[in-house]
Motif scaffolding. Structure first.
Motif, PDB file in Angstrom:
ATOM      1  N   THR A 306      49.780  46.736  29.207  1.00 26.71           N
ATOM      2  CA  THR A 306      49.307  46.232  30.505  1.00 26.71           C
ATOM      3  C   THR A 306      49.151  44.716  30.478  1.00 26.71           C
ATOM      4  O   THR A 306      49.485  44.026  31.456  1.00 26.71           O
ATOM      5  CB  THR A 306      47.971  46.895  30.878  1.00 26.71           C
ATOM      6  N   THR A 307      48.660  44.185  29.373  1.00 26.47           N
ATOM      7  CA  THR A 307      48.535  42.728  29.234  1.00 26.47           C
ATOM      8  C   THR A 307      49.899  42.050  29.353  1.00 26.47           C
ATOM      9  O   THR A 307      50.060  41.064  30.084  1.00 26.47           O
ATOM     10  CB  THR A 307      47.894  42.376  27.879  1.00 26.47           C
ATOM     11  N   LEU A 308      50.887  42.584  28.649  1.00 23.61           N
ATOM     12  CA  LEU A 308      52.241  42.014  28.720  1.00 23.61           C
ATOM     13  C   LEU A 308      52.827  42.157  30.115  1.00 23.61           C
ATOM     14  O   LEU A 308      53.576  41.288  30.585  1.00 23.61           O
ATOM     15  CB  LEU A 308      53.142  42.704  27.692  1.00 23.61           C
ATOM     16  N   SER A 309      52.477  43.242  30.798  1.00 24.71           N
ATOM     17  CA  SER A 309      52.961  43.429  32.159  1.00 24.71           C
ATOM     18  C   SER A 309      52.480  42.313  33.076  1.00 24.71           C
ATOM     19  O   SER A 309      53.240  41.809  33.909  1.00 24.71           O
ATOM     20  CB  SER A 309      52.480  44.786  32.694  1.00 24.71           C
ATOM     21  N   MET A 310      51.235  41.925  32.944  1.00 25.85           N
ATOM     22  CA  MET A 310      50.705  40.863  33.805  1.00 25.85           C
ATOM     23  C   MET A 310      51.310  39.504  33.459  1.00 25.85           C
ATOM     24  O   MET A 310      51.535  38.669  34.339  1.00 25.85           O
ATOM     25  CB  MET A 310      49.183  40.828  33.692  1.00 25.85           C
ATOM     26  N   ILE A 311      51.589  39.280  32.190  1.00 25.60           N
ATOM     27  CA  ILE A 311      52.247  38.034  31.802  1.00 25.60           C
ATOM     28  C   ILE A 311      53.630  37.955  32.435  1.00 25.60           C
ATOM     29  O   ILE A 311      54.020  36.931  33.019  1.00 25.60           O
ATOM     30  CB  ILE A 311      52.339  37.936  30.264  1.00 25.60           C
ATOM     31  N   GLY A 390      48.851  34.454  45.107  1.00 25.61           N
ATOM     32  CA  GLY A 390      48.075  35.689  45.117  1.00 25.61           C
ATOM     33  C   GLY A 390      48.425  36.589  43.940  1.00 25.61           C
ATOM     34  O   GLY A 390      47.532  37.136  43.273  1.00 25.61           O
ATOM     35  N   ALA A 391      49.713  36.747  43.668  1.00 20.34           N
ATOM     36  CA  ALA A 391      50.141  37.578  42.535  1.00 20.34           C
ATOM     37  C   ALA A 391      49.716  36.962  41.204  1.00 20.34           C
ATOM     38  O   ALA A 391      49.358  37.676  40.264  1.00 20.34           O
ATOM     39  CB  ALA A 391      51.658  37.763  42.568  1.00 20.34           C
ATOM     40  N   THR A 392      49.740  35.644  41.128  1.00 15.12           N
ATOM     41  CA  THR A 392      49.336  34.966  39.895  1.00 15.12           C
ATOM     42  C   THR A 392      47.856  35.194  39.597  1.00 15.12           C
ATOM     43  O   THR A 392      47.472  35.521  38.467  1.00 15.12           O
ATOM     44  CB  THR A 392      49.618  33.458  39.995  1.00 15.12           C
ATOM     45  N   ILE A 393      47.024  35.029  40.610  1.00 14.79           N
ATOM     46  CA  ILE A 393      45.592  35.238  40.416  1.00 14.79           C
ATOM     47  C   ILE A 393      45.308  36.690  40.030  1.00 14.79           C
ATOM     48  O   ILE A 393      44.512  36.971  39.117  1.00 14.79           O
ATOM     49  CB  ILE A 393      44.819  34.832  41.686  1.00 14.79           C
ATOM     50  N   PHE A 394      45.963  37.623  40.728  1.00 11.59           N
ATOM     51  CA  PHE A 394      45.804  39.035  40.387  1.00 11.59           C
ATOM     52  C   PHE A 394      46.197  39.268  38.927  1.00 11.59           C
ATOM     53  O   PHE A 394      45.490  39.953  38.181  1.00 11.59           O
ATOM     54  CB  PHE A 394      46.670  39.891  41.301  1.00 11.59           C
ATOM     55  N   GLY A 395      47.336  38.704  38.509  1.00  9.43           N
ATOM     56  CA  GLY A 395      47.821  38.902  37.151  1.00  9.43           C
ATOM     57  C   GLY A 395      46.842  38.385  36.105  1.00  9.43           C
ATOM     58  O   GLY A 395      46.608  39.037  35.079  1.00  9.43           O
ATOM     59  N   VAL A 396      46.251  37.234  36.349  1.00  8.46           N
ATOM     60  CA  VAL A 396      45.300  36.653  35.391  1.00  8.46           C
ATOM     61  C   VAL A 396      44.053  37.528  35.280  1.00  8.46           C
ATOM     62  O   VAL A 396      43.563  37.812  34.177  1.00  8.46           O
ATOM     63  CB  VAL A 396      44.924  35.220  35.808  1.00  8.46           C
ATOM     64  N   VAL A 397      43.524  37.981  36.436  1.00 11.11           N
ATOM     65  CA  VAL A 397      42.319  38.810  36.427  1.00 11.11           C
ATOM     66  C   VAL A 397      42.569  40.126  35.701  1.00 11.11           C
ATOM     67  O   VAL A 397      41.785  40.544  34.840  1.00 11.11           O
ATOM     68  CB  VAL A 397      41.828  39.069  37.869  1.00 11.11           C
ATOM     69  N   LEU A 398      43.673  40.784  36.038  1.00 10.72           N
ATOM     70  CA  LEU A 398      43.934  42.083  35.424  1.00 10.72           C
ATOM     71  C   LEU A 398      44.279  41.943  33.948  1.00 10.72           C
ATOM     72  O   LEU A 398      43.930  42.805  33.132  1.00 10.72           O
ATOM     73  CB  LEU A 398      45.060  42.809  36.164  1.00 10.72           C
ATOM     74  N   MET A 399      44.934  40.852  33.581  1.00  5.21           N
ATOM     75  CA  MET A 399      45.218  40.616  32.170  1.00  5.21           C
ATOM     76  C   MET A 399      43.911  40.521  31.386  1.00  5.21           C
ATOM     77  O   MET A 399      43.790  41.070  30.289  1.00  5.21           O
ATOM     78  CB  MET A 399      46.035  39.333  32.007  1.00  5.21           C
ATOM     79  N   GLY A 400      42.921  39.835  31.950  1.00  2.53           N
ATOM     80  CA  GLY A 400      41.626  39.746  31.291  1.00  2.53           C
ATOM     81  C   GLY A 400      40.978  41.110  31.113  1.00  2.53           C
ATOM     82  O   GLY A 400      40.424  41.421  30.048  1.00  2.53           O
ATOM     83  N   LEU A 401      41.064  41.966  32.150  1.00  3.52           N
ATOM     84  CA  LEU A 401      40.488  43.303  32.047  1.00  3.52           C
ATOM     85  C   LEU A 401      41.202  44.152  30.999  1.00  3.52           C
ATOM     86  O   LEU A 401      40.573  44.921  30.262  1.00  3.52           O
ATOM     87  CB  LEU A 401      40.551  44.001  33.410  1.00  3.52           C
ATOM     88  N   ALA A 402      42.531  44.006  30.924  1.00  2.93           N
ATOM     89  CA  ALA A 402      43.294  44.768  29.927  1.00  2.93           C
ATOM     90  C   ALA A 402      42.934  44.326  28.511  1.00  2.93           C
ATOM     91  O   ALA A 402      42.801  45.158  27.600  1.00  2.93           O
ATOM     92  CB  ALA A 402      44.795  44.592  30.176  1.00  2.93           C
ATOM     93  N   VAL A 403      42.766  43.032  28.312  1.00  2.93           N
ATOM     94  CA  VAL A 403      42.383  42.525  26.990  1.00  2.93           C
ATOM     95  C   VAL A 403      41.002  43.054  26.606  1.00  2.93           C
ATOM     96  O   VAL A 403      40.778  43.492  25.465  1.00  2.93           O
ATOM     97  CB  VAL A 403      42.405  40.985  26.980  1.00  2.93           C
ATOM     98  N   ILE A 404      40.065  43.033  27.555  1.00  5.73           N
ATOM     99  CA  ILE A 404      38.724  43.556  27.283  1.00  5.73           C
ATOM    100  C   ILE A 404      38.798  45.037  26.910  1.00  5.73           C
ATOM    101  O   ILE A 404      38.140  45.493  25.969  1.00  5.73           O
ATOM    102  CB  ILE A 404      37.814  43.351  28.508  1.00  5.73           C
ATOM    103  N   GLY A 405      39.618  45.801  27.658  1.00  9.50           N
ATOM    104  CA  GLY A 405      39.766  47.219  27.341  1.00  9.50           C
ATOM    105  C   GLY A 405      40.291  47.443  25.937  1.00  9.50           C
ATOM    106  O   GLY A 405      39.799  48.307  25.205  1.00  9.50           O
ATOM    107  N   GLY A 406      41.298  46.666  25.535  1.00 14.11           N
ATOM    108  CA  GLY A 406      41.826  46.791  24.183  1.00 14.11           C
ATOM    109  C   GLY A 406      40.799  46.455  23.124  1.00 14.11           C
ATOM    110  O   GLY A 406      40.698  47.132  22.085  1.00 14.11           O
ATOM    111  N   LEU A 407      39.998  45.422  23.377  1.00 15.49           N
ATOM    112  CA  LEU A 407      38.961  45.033  22.418  1.00 15.49           C
ATOM    113  C   LEU A 407      37.883  46.103  22.300  1.00 15.49           C
ATOM    114  O   LEU A 407      37.354  46.345  21.217  1.00 15.49           O
ATOM    115  CB  LEU A 407      38.342  43.697  22.835  1.00 15.49           C
ATOM    116  N   VAL A 408      37.566  46.764  23.423  1.00 15.41           N
ATOM    117  CA  VAL A 408      36.585  47.853  23.394  1.00 15.41           C
ATOM    118  C   VAL A 408      37.075  48.980  22.493  1.00 15.41           C
ATOM    119  O   VAL A 408      36.316  49.532  21.681  1.00 15.41           O
ATOM    120  CB  VAL A 408      36.314  48.377  24.821  1.00 15.41           C
ATOM    121  N   VAL A 409      38.343  49.322  22.611  1.00 15.30           N
ATOM    122  CA  VAL A 409      38.904  50.379  21.775  1.00 15.30           C
ATOM    123  C   VAL A 409      38.883  49.972  20.302  1.00 15.30           C
ATOM    124  O   VAL A 409      38.481  50.748  19.428  1.00 15.30           O
ATOM    125  CB  VAL A 409      40.342  50.717  22.215  1.00 15.30           C
TER     126      VAL A 409
END
Length: 420
Positions: A306-311, A390-409
């Protein structure tokens, strides 16, 4: 308890069963019934995204903005979450069929409304009904697959239920894109075909070998779904990865056609439908590829995808590249697929059958809330600041959430995630 077997049962990877297998007093259904039990999930999810390539036609004929488009999409989430507050508990208490049959009938009604839609209000109602049907299916339908599979095949049940969902979600927009280009009545034909699929799903549910609960539990029928005490960690791990993954695919579904037509200059509805299809095909294929890995590994890989998808999404909108946008969609599909499989597998392995539909509902509530809020925000933001920003801002926000999710795991001890 003694065990009686009248035929050999092969491993979770599949294999034909030539007779009936009994564990104690419970007959184990043939493996083909486990596959057939997943068909209603597929049929309803075909409807869930069938409208995706058609929004550009409705926008042209009815006239509405990208923000309104994401609101139409969000009413699907509203219906789905509302359904999840009820369907999981009801299914665990009164059985799978009393929830699934009305859901399939409601899906048929949604097909009729879509096929005759001439206003934004009609689209909203159709999406709302679709969301309600999908909410019932992701709770009761996925639990029914596990019930039919039996306790010895929980892992293959999770795999088939998850793949049925994502395959149907991808098949819908592909059918809609192709039929809208080559068949008459571009906003009607796909829903006629879908109605036929739903009728076959009703027949499958009607004959499905699942029993009603012997005891009906007391308590409130409408509540925020949850899991039994001691299973909260498994639920949290699943949501941490599944939520960003399904939010990424929701963005592609709601604004993907706008990106293709408005930013990248591609107006073909077949291309829009095919992009959604390959996204969910990736979600299906990756689950078969990783099914034998440890669950924590699957979840971690989902977060990375998911992180790579947003990049790649950010790169695509800044370079106006269709190829890079499709790569982003593929990575988004893989991220959702692995997050979904990991989450469902954790719940299937630890939650008792009498609470499983509610647990499935809890996982999906946790995933679909951000999947509804963030794409709608991105749609209105794109109206205000442009699609690229708009897509750029969305991508940055969701990338942050995906990274947090991976770190939680990664921060969770391996033994807590059941690596088997």
């Amino acid at each position: 308890m003694s065990q009686t077997r009248t035929s050999a049962v092969q491993g979770v990877d599949g294999g034909q069963q030539s007779g009936t297998t009994k564990v104690g007093e419970r007959a184990l259904a043939p493996l083909w019934w486990v596959w057939l039990a997943a068909w209603p999930v597929t049929a309803v999810f075909v409807l869930s995204n069938a409208a995706t390539p058609l929004y550009v036609l409705w926008q042209r004929d009815i006239g509405f903005s990208k923000g309104t488009l994401t609101v139409v999409f969000a009413f699907y989430i509203v219906g789905l979450i509302g359904s999840l507050l009820v369907s999981g508990v009801v299914s665990d208490r009164v059985g799978r069929k009393p929830v699934l049959v009305p859901a399939l009938v409601l899906a048929l009604l949604a097909c009729l409304i879509f096929a005759t839609a001439a206003s934004v209000a009609a689209l909203i109602v159709a999406r709302l009904f679709t969301g309600i049907a999908v909410g019932a299916v992701v709770s009761a339908g996925m639990a029914a697959v596990t019930d039919v599979a039996g306790p010895e095949r929980k892992r293959i049940a999770a795999l088939l239920a998850s793949c049925a969902m994502v395959f149907g979600a991808g098949l819908g927009p592909l059918l809609a894109g192709v039929l809208s280009e080559v068949a008459p009545a571009p906003t009607v034909t796909v829903f006629v075909v879908e109605a036929v699929l739903l009728i076959t799903a009703v027949l499958a549910v009607w004959r499905m070998p699942v029993a009603r609960p012997a005891v009906v539990k007391k308590g409130t029928w409408v509540r925020v779904p949850g899991v039994p005490k001691g299973n909260g960690r498994q639920l949290a791990l699943g949501i941490a990865v599944f939520a960003p993954g399904i939010t990424a695919t929701s963005f592609v579904l709601s604004l993907g056609p706008s990106l293709l037509s408005g930013l990248l200059g591609t107006t073909s509805r077949i291309v829009a439908g095919a992009m959604a299809f390959v996204m969910f095909l990736a979600a299906t294929g990756v689950q078969f590829a990783v099914q034998r890995l440890a669950r924590r590994t699957i979840l971690t890989a989902g977060a990375v995808s998911t992180t790579l998808s947003m990049i790649t999404l950010i790169v695509a909108v800044h370079t106006s590249s269709v190829a890079v946008l499709i790569a982003s969609a593929l990575l988004a599909g893989a991220g959702q697929g692995m997050g979904q499989l990991g989450g469902l597998s954790l719940l299937n392995s630890s939650v008792p059958s009498q609470r499983l539909a509610e647990a499935n509902a809890a996982l999906n509530v946790g995933g679909y809330i951000p999947a509804g809020i963030l794409p709608v925000s991105a749609g209105y933001l794109s109206d205000a600041v442009g699609l690229t920003n708009g897509a750029t801002i969305f991508g940055v926000v969701l990338m942050g959430l995906a990274v947090i999710g991976g770190l939680v795991v990664l921060a969770t001890r391996r033994q807590a995630t059941d690596p088997a």
